[in-house]
Design a protein around this motif. Structure first.
Motif, short mmCIF file in Angstrom:
data_model
loop_
_atom_site.label_atom_id
_atom_site.label_comp_id
_atom_site.label_asym_id
_atom_site.label_seq_id
_atom_site.Cartn_x
_atom_site.Cartn_y
_atom_site.Cartn_z
N THR A 1 37.51 28.45 7.31
CA THR A 1 38.89 28.44 6.79
C THR A 1 39.05 27.38 5.71
OG1 THR A 1 39.73 29.12 8.94
CG2 THR A 1 41.32 28.13 7.44
N ARG B 1 40.55 32.82 4.21
CA ARG B 1 40.02 33.17 5.54
C ARG B 1 39.57 34.63 5.50
NH1 ARG B 1 41.28 30.99 10.43
NH2 ARG B 1 41.55 33.06 11.33
N SER C 1 32.33 28.91 11.47
CA SER C 1 33.70 28.90 11.95
C SER C 1 34.38 30.25 11.71
CB SER C 1 34.43 27.72 11.30
OG SER C 1 35.69 27.50 11.89
N ASN C 2 35.42 30.32 10.91
CA ASN C 2 36.07 31.61 10.67
C ASN C 2 35.07 32.65 10.14
OD1 ASN C 2 38.00 33.23 8.37
ND2 ASN C 2 38.63 33.24 10.50
N ASN D 1 33.10 33.94 12.92
CA ASN D 1 33.92 34.83 13.75
C ASN D 1 33.99 36.25 13.16
OD1 ASN D 1 34.34 32.70 15.43
ND2 ASN D 1 36.35 32.17 14.62
C1 MLT Z 1 39.39 30.93 13.36
O1 MLT Z 1 40.58 30.98 13.15
O2 MLT Z 1 38.58 31.77 12.95
C2 MLT Z 1 38.91 29.77 14.15
O3 MLT Z 1 39.98 29.09 14.70
C3 MLT Z 1 38.07 28.86 13.36
C4 MLT Z 1 38.80 28.31 12.18
O4 MLT Z 1 39.52 27.31 12.30
O5 MLT Z 1 38.67 28.88 11.13
#
Ligand code: MLT
Length: 203
Positions: free
Chosen positions: A24, A58, A104-105, A108
């Protein structure tokens, strides 16, 4: 193409394409040094997330810290998958050679590709990844090799969640290696070095 990105062609002997997915607030420049540390000969496709959270890029929307917008997650996962098809066509690489490296993001959304779309990735390096979604049946992940880098003191992705994610992947047939770092959510050099060792063994 619908996603801002950088493509760098690798040495012809290396067929692998590292798909870089930032955290992010990051962008497509962030993980380029990591790609060099993991496989300097691979092609690199580094993508910027299409969602903006107060100006911070993101890969999908969230309702708040740690709570994902599932509808958007699914939509953005498909969008990234389609982008990979287009990029393979445009740059002349094989879709089955794409290995994700996400933080991280970015980790995910890489996890979400594995959760939702069969054979979307050859393998993945997931740094500080969370469980993208619960109560769904994963596609068959037999023969997929996955690396997870985690922090024993990661407040965003607690150790139990890493263990849960590993089990979910393993139940779908994947082989998963977890490297535990003593720190929090940050990506450390030791973690990347371990990832490199795993990559040399498996990819
Ligand atoms: C997300 O939102 O994917 C996770 O919380 C990790 C982040 O902070 O990006």
């Amino acid at each position: 193409m619908k996603m801002k990105h950088i493509f760098r062609e690798g040495k012809t002997e290396s067929k692998n394409v590292l798909l870089l997915l930032h955290g992010t607030g990051g962008n497509e420049q962030d993980l380029l040094p990591i790609a060099n540390m993991i496989d300097p000969e691979a092609s690199v496709l580094s993508v910027r997330g299409n969602v903006s959270e107060n100006g911070m890029p993101r890969f999908f929307k969230r309702l708040r810290e740690g709570v994902f917008d599932e509808g958007d997650l699914i939509h953005r996962t498909k969008e990234l998958d389609e982008f990979l098809d287009e990029a393979a066509e445009a740059y002349g690489f094989k879709r089955e050679n794409v290995i994700a490296a996400g933080y991280s993001n970015g980790a995910n959304i890489a996890g979400s590709l594995l959760f939702h779309i069969k054979n979307s990735l050859k393998g993945a390096l997931l740094f500080h990844a969370m469980v993208p979604r619960r109560n769904v049946e994963l596609p068959d992940l037999t023969d997929k090799q996955l690396f997870i880098g985690a922090g024993e003191n990661d407040p965003i992705c607690p150790p139990e969640e890493t263990t849960e994610l590993k089990k979910m992947f393993e139940n779908a047939g994947a082989t998963v290696e977890v490297f535990w770092e003593k720190y929090g959510h940050q990506l450390t050099e030791a973690e990347v070095k371990e990832a490199r060792k795993w990559y040399d063994k498996t990819q």
